[in-house]
Design an enzyme around this catalytic site. Structure first.
Site, short mmCIF file in Angstrom:
data_model
loop_
_atom_site.label_atom_id
_atom_site.label_comp_id
_atom_site.label_asym_id
_atom_site.label_seq_id
_atom_site.Cartn_x
_atom_site.Cartn_y
_atom_site.Cartn_z
N PRO A 1 0.78 -1.24 0.00
CG PRO A 1 -0.87 -1.53 1.62
CD PRO A 1 0.36 -2.17 1.04
CG ASN A 2 -0.35 4.35 1.11
OD1 ASN A 2 -1.27 4.90 0.51
ND2 ASN A 2 -0.51 3.80 2.30
NE ARG B 1 3.79 6.82 1.68
CZ ARG B 1 4.07 5.62 2.14
NH1 ARG B 1 4.61 4.72 1.34
NH2 ARG B 1 3.81 5.31 3.38
CE1 TYR C 1 8.74 5.32 3.20
CE2 TYR C 1 7.17 7.14 3.11
CZ TYR C 1 7.64 5.98 3.71
OH TYR C 1 7.00 5.48 4.82
CG ASN D 1 8.48 -1.75 0.90
OD1 ASN D 1 7.83 -1.90 1.95
ND2 ASN D 1 9.11 -0.64 0.61
CB ALA E 1 1.29 0.35 6.50
CD GLU F 1 10.09 -7.18 6.50
OE1 GLU F 1 10.49 -8.20 7.11
OE2 GLU F 1 9.40 -6.29 7.03
CG HIS G 1 10.57 -2.00 5.66
ND1 HIS G 1 9.21 -1.78 5.51
CD2 HIS G 1 10.70 -3.22 6.21
CE1 HIS G 1 8.55 -2.82 5.98
NE2 HIS G 1 9.42 -3.73 6.41
NE ARG H 1 9.26 6.59 9.07
CZ ARG H 1 8.43 6.37 8.06
NH1 ARG H 1 8.68 5.39 7.19
NH2 ARG H 1 7.35 7.11 7.90
#
Ligand code: DQA
Length: 146
Positions: free
Chosen positions: A10-11, A18, A23, A75, A78, A99, A101, A108
């Protein structure tokens, strides 16, 4: 020749616009084409999939089980922090996965510090920006040739 699958959650379709301070300015299309080219350069094939919907990601991972994949690079965005369904789908597929990120999730908010995928991943690449995708592909290719 090995087959790889890149999955973005998502996103991540909004990469480039964004929160660029977190990012960066590279778009998902840029990442996908660079990774496909990099894989092809080594005689491999990389397929790409993005969805904002958890069930579509689960369905794509279920399909992956029958596709003779050497590795999935994912990735989860969320959903890594929330989705047992994604974990179960990845485990059920039997395909090893890495995985990624883009940001350093550990520097964060605390709700980003836990991932439902990390302990069952082949490896985790965190905080190297979009370069993390290339690092993951490189690791996946090395893993495939062992
Ligand atoms: C992310 C980190 C997640 O916490 C966040 O929800 C994302 C992107 C990353 O690539 O840094 O959407 O997975």
């Amino acid at each position: 020749m090995a087959n790889f699958l890149l999955i973005n959650g998502p996103n991540l379709n909004l990469l480039g616009e964004r929160e660029p301070e977190i990012y960066g300015s590279t778009t998902l299309a840029d990442i996908e084409s660079a990774l496909k080219l990099a894989a092809q350069g080594y005689g491999h094939l990389l397929d790409c999939f993005h969805s904002n919907a958890e069930h579509e990601l689960v369905e794509r991972i279920q399909q992956a089980a029958g596709q003779d994949l050497a590795s999935i690079i994912i990735n989860p965005a969320a959903l890594g922090h929330t989705s047992i369904a994604l974990r179960d789908a990845l485990l059920g597929s039997g395909v090893p996965f890495i995985e990624v990120h883009i940001s350093n999730i550990f520097s964060r908010e605390t709700f980003r510090h836990h991932s439902y995928l990390s302990d069952v991943a082949s490896g985790v690449i965190v905080g190297f920006g979009v370069r993390g995708y290339e690092l993951a592909l490189s690791a996946a290719m090395e893993y495939a040739s062992q």
